[in-house]
Design an enzyme around this catalytic site. Structure first.
Site, mmCIF file in Angstrom:
data_model
loop_
_atom_site.group_PDB
_atom_site.id
_atom_site.type_symbol
_atom_site.label_atom_id
_atom_site.label_comp_id
_atom_site.label_asym_id
_atom_site.label_seq_id
_atom_site.Cartn_x
_atom_site.Cartn_y
_atom_site.Cartn_z
ATOM 1 N N ASP A 2 -7.992 3.983 -7.819
ATOM 2 C CA ASP A 2 -7.753 4.498 -9.157
ATOM 3 C C ASP A 2 -6.892 5.763 -9.133
ATOM 4 O O ASP A 2 -6.985 6.571 -8.199
ATOM 5 C CB ASP A 2 -9.094 4.811 -9.829
ATOM 6 C CG ASP A 2 -9.010 4.746 -11.333
ATOM 7 O OD1 ASP A 2 -7.996 4.243 -11.854
ATOM 8 O OD2 ASP A 2 -9.956 5.209 -11.989
ATOM 9 N N ASN A 50 -7.210 -5.900 -16.970
ATOM 10 C CA ASN A 50 -5.824 -5.451 -16.924
ATOM 11 C C ASN A 50 -4.869 -6.379 -17.662
ATOM 12 O O ASN A 50 -3.776 -5.960 -18.073
ATOM 13 C CB ASN A 50 -5.355 -5.296 -15.469
ATOM 14 C CG ASN A 50 -5.894 -4.059 -14.794
ATOM 15 O OD1 ASN A 50 -5.957 -3.988 -13.570
ATOM 16 N ND2 ASN A 50 -6.314 -3.066 -15.568
#
Length: 221
Positions: A2, A50
């Site tokens: 991340d 996503n």
């Protein structure tokens, strides 16, 4: 992995630049993990959620994944890396599905380290698919409901045949699982880093492993 987007934004660069830098970090960490004798390394590369992002962002990331699969194969073969992919492959572009199949086939005999890319992956989706597969077998009469055990469930997961993770490392200061390997992480140890993924170093990876080794794992006992 991340923090790629925030890394790019802080430098006034497009988001894809952060993902390219993150891919370089993934390469370094994979090499270090292999040196240390780690046998399985799973990288959360693209989540089911996503797909809901802006199309241009998705297209850029698909392009990077496509480039990786085309250009890193020689390196994977040279370094004894076996590549596996978990997730909803049918949602990926057809050419990427083909590249994945080719890479998995060509690296299947490599044994130094297995690198698992979680692509189009979501744990709830994985568990739902496993439940459907088991339900079909029960309906067909090839499996009895009373015979369904945790071991049977595991055989129907994307990760069938892959050991449960010993350690989860999440970067960028986020403190959540984000729909990632929820079944498999029942007894996984967690290490959270404030570092954005593109800046995550092999020294920090080593420190995370040292932290893991200092812990006493009780497996719920």
């Amino acid at each position: 992995m991340d923090g790629n987007g925030r890394w790019a934004k802080a430098r006034g660069k497009p988001t894809i630049a952060g993902h390219r830098a993150g891919a370089e970090t993934a390469r370094r960490i994979t090499e270090r993990a292999a040196q240390l004798g780690v046998k399985y390394l799973t990288l959360y590369t693209f989540s089911s959620e996503n797909w809901l992002r802006q199309k241009s962002w998705v297209d850029d990331l698909m392009g990077l994944i496509r480039w990786y699969l085309k250009n890193e194969l020689k390196s994977l073969l040279k370094n004894g890396v076996r590549l596996r992919v978990i997730g909803q492959r049918d949602l990926l572009p057809p050419d990427i599905q083909t590249l994945i199949e080719q890479a998995e086939k060509q690296t299947e005999d490599n044994s130094t380290i297995t690198v698992i890319l979680a692509l189009s992956y979501g744990s709830r989706q994985e568990l739902t698919q496993a439940a459907k597969s088991i339900a079909h077998k029960i309906a067909e009469g090839t499996l009895h409901a009373d015979d369904v055990t945790p071991e049977i469930v595991e055989q129907h997961l994307y990760t069938a045949g892959i050991p449960d993770p010993d350690l989860l490392i999440r970067t960028s200061g986020e403190l959540r699982l984000s729909n990632y390997l929820l079944w498999q992480m029942a007894y996984t140890e967690f290490v959270f880093s404030q570092t954005l993924w593109p800046d995550f170093t092999t020294d920090e990876f080593d420190q995370a492993l040292e932290t893991y080794h200092r812990r006493q794992r009780r497996y719920g006992l």
